[in-house]
Design a protein around this motif. Structure first.
Motif, PDB file in Angstrom:
ATOM      1  N   ASP A  43      34.040  21.953  -9.992  1.00 52.19           N
ATOM      2  CA  ASP A  43      34.296  20.861 -10.934  1.00 52.19           C
ATOM      3  C   ASP A  43      34.342  19.485 -10.262  1.00 52.19           C
ATOM      4  OD1 ASP A  43      34.485  22.611 -13.083  1.00 52.19           O
ATOM      5  OD2 ASP A  43      36.626  22.944 -12.734  1.00 52.19           O
ATOM      6  N   HIS A  44      34.412  19.449  -8.946  1.00 47.98           N
ATOM      7  CA  HIS A  44      34.598  18.200  -8.211  1.00 47.98           C
ATOM      8  C   HIS A  44      33.551  17.139  -8.562  1.00 47.98           C
ATOM      9  CE1 HIS A  44      36.325  16.410  -4.336  1.00 47.98           C
ATOM     10  NE2 HIS A  44      35.455  15.526  -4.758  1.00 47.98           N
ATOM     11  N   TYR A  45      32.305  17.526  -8.656  1.00 47.61           N
ATOM     12  CA  TYR A  45      31.215  16.584  -8.947  1.00 47.61           C
ATOM     13  C   TYR A  45      30.569  16.828 -10.311  1.00 47.61           C
ATOM     14  CZ  TYR A  45      31.670  15.172  -4.125  1.00 47.61           C
ATOM     15  OH  TYR A  45      32.164  14.695  -2.941  1.00 47.61           O
ATOM     16  N   ASP A  46      31.236  17.560 -11.171  1.00 46.87           N
ATOM     17  CA  ASP A  46      30.755  17.815 -12.528  1.00 46.87           C
ATOM     18  C   ASP A  46      31.211  16.648 -13.413  1.00 46.87           C
ATOM     19  OD1 ASP A  46      29.899  18.850 -14.952  1.00 46.87           O
ATOM     20  OD2 ASP A  46      31.541  20.297 -15.086  1.00 46.87           O
ATOM     21  N   PHE A  47      30.366  15.627 -13.576  1.00 44.53           N
ATOM     22  CA  PHE A  47      30.766  14.367 -14.215  1.00 44.53           C
ATOM     23  C   PHE A  47      31.515  14.531 -15.536  1.00 44.53           C
ATOM     24  CE2 PHE A  47      27.233  11.930 -11.820  1.00 44.53           C
ATOM     25  CZ  PHE A  47      28.000  11.908 -10.675  1.00 44.53           C
ATOM     26  N   PRO A  48      31.073  15.382 -16.456  1.00 41.93           N
ATOM     27  CA  PRO A  48      31.862  15.517 -17.686  1.00 41.93           C
ATOM     28  C   PRO A  48      33.072  16.438 -17.533  1.00 41.93           C
ATOM     29  CG  PRO A  48      29.826  16.765 -17.884  1.00 41.93           C
ATOM     30  CD  PRO A  48      29.776  16.039 -16.565  1.00 41.93           C
ATOM     31  N   GLY A  49      33.210  17.066 -16.369  1.00 39.68           N
ATOM     32  CA  GLY A  49      34.288  18.020 -16.149  1.00 39.68           C
ATOM     33  C   GLY A  49      35.650  17.370 -16.051  1.00 39.68           C
ATOM     34  N   LYS A  50      36.671  18.114 -16.422  1.00 40.86           N
ATOM     35  CA  LYS A  50      38.050  17.620 -16.438  1.00 40.86           C
ATOM     36  C   LYS A  50      38.629  17.417 -15.040  1.00 40.86           C
ATOM     37  CE  LYS A  50      39.066  18.585 -21.030  1.00 40.86           C
ATOM     38  NZ  LYS A  50      39.089  17.349 -21.739  1.00 40.86           N
ATOM     39  N   ARG A  51      38.050  18.046 -14.026  1.00 40.50           N
ATOM     40  CA  ARG A  51      38.551  17.893 -12.663  1.00 40.50           C
ATOM     41  C   ARG A  51      37.561  17.184 -11.748  1.00 40.50           C
ATOM     42  NH1 ARG A  51      42.336  23.023 -10.947  1.00 40.50           N
ATOM     43  NH2 ARG A  51      44.064  22.439 -12.323  1.00 40.50           N
ATOM     44  N   CYS A  52      36.678  16.414 -12.334  1.00 37.41           N
ATOM     45  CA  CYS A  52      35.797  15.551 -11.553  1.00 37.41           C
ATOM     46  C   CYS A  52      36.611  14.328 -11.139  1.00 37.41           C
ATOM     47  CB  CYS A  52      34.590  15.125 -12.387  1.00 37.41           C
ATOM     48  SG  CYS A  52      33.456  14.030 -11.499  1.00 37.41           S
ATOM     49  N   VAL A  53      36.465  13.881  -9.903  1.00 36.99           N
ATOM     50  CA  VAL A  53      37.251  12.748  -9.417  1.00 36.99           C
ATOM     51  C   VAL A  53      36.809  11.413 -10.016  1.00 36.99           C
ATOM     52  CG1 VAL A  53      37.886  13.883  -7.265  1.00 36.99           C
ATOM     53  CG2 VAL A  53      35.816  12.461  -7.346  1.00 36.99           C
ATOM     54  N   LYS A  54      35.597  11.372 -10.541  1.00 41.96           N
ATOM     55  CA  LYS A  54      35.091  10.128 -11.136  1.00 41.96           C
ATOM     56  C   LYS A  54      36.029   9.671 -12.255  1.00 41.96           C
ATOM     57  CE  LYS A  54      31.056   8.142 -13.428  1.00 41.96           C
ATOM     58  NZ  LYS A  54      31.870   7.507 -14.449  1.00 41.96           N
ATOM     59  N   ASP A  55      36.335   8.392 -12.261  1.00 35.65           N
ATOM     60  CA  ASP A  55      37.152   7.722 -13.284  1.00 35.65           C
ATOM     61  C   ASP A  55      38.658   7.857 -13.081  1.00 35.65           C
ATOM     62  OD1 ASP A  55      34.878   6.736 -14.636  1.00 35.65           O
ATOM     63  OD2 ASP A  55      34.671   8.622 -15.707  1.00 35.65           O
ATOM     64  N   LEU A  56      39.118   8.578 -12.060  1.00 33.88           N
ATOM     65  CA  LEU A  56      40.542   8.566 -11.744  1.00 33.88           C
ATOM     66  C   LEU A  56      40.906   7.183 -11.194  1.00 33.88           C
ATOM     67  CD1 LEU A  56      40.820  12.005  -9.906  1.00 33.88           C
ATOM     68  CD2 LEU A  56      41.767  11.458 -12.163  1.00 33.88           C
TER      69      LEU A  56
END
Length: 152
Positions: A43-56
């Protein structure tokens, strides 16, 4: 970042972790266990995923020493449109913390990050909309905890 691409465009940012993800299977054995688990999380780099670091968004930074070893803890706040959890990363055996810009003024949201093997353990570079942080440590532990999204 060395392998993850984060490039400003006229309308936003171009984000591409594919080169890093292709290298990750070869890099993983050289990473300490906690860094390896966090980097390899699907999930780390899964952009729509809930556990992607993007947008934190970085909201806490704690630093200290326990039993003669320096540590650092970074807390990242969720984005209610995307995440259900906040992220905390604790770096054991802290070697260095560098940041750009030099002033601690709002970095904005996380774009992407990259964890690489280092002689001291691992390096973790985190890109933000307005800067970056790089931490070199013996290892890291990432933990997700339930967030307080009022509309969920």
């Amino acid at each position: 970042m060395k392998h993850v691409r984060v490039e400003a465009t006229g309308t936003g940012n171009y984000l591409d972790p594919r080169a890093y993800l292709r290298l990750l299977p070869a890099l993983s054995p050289e990473l300490p266990p906690g860094a390896r688990a966090f980097a390899a999380d699907p999930d780390h780099y899964d952009f729509p995923g809930k556990r992607c670091v993007k947008d934190l968004v970085l909201d806490t930074l704690l630093r200290g020493t326990t039993d003669g070893e320096d540590w650092l803890q970074l807390g990242f706040r969720h984005n209610c449109w995307k995440h259900d959890e906040d992220l905390s990363i604790r770096y054991a055996g802290l070697r260095t913390l560098t940041h750009d810009p030099a002033a601690w003024t709002g970095f904005g949201a996380v774009t992407l990050d990259e964890i690489l093997p280092h002689d001291h353990g691992c390096s973790h570079e985190i890109g933000f909309l307005a800067g970056s942080l790089t931490v070199v440590s013996r290892d890291l532990t990432a933990a997700w905890t339930e967030a307080d999204c009022p509309d969920k």
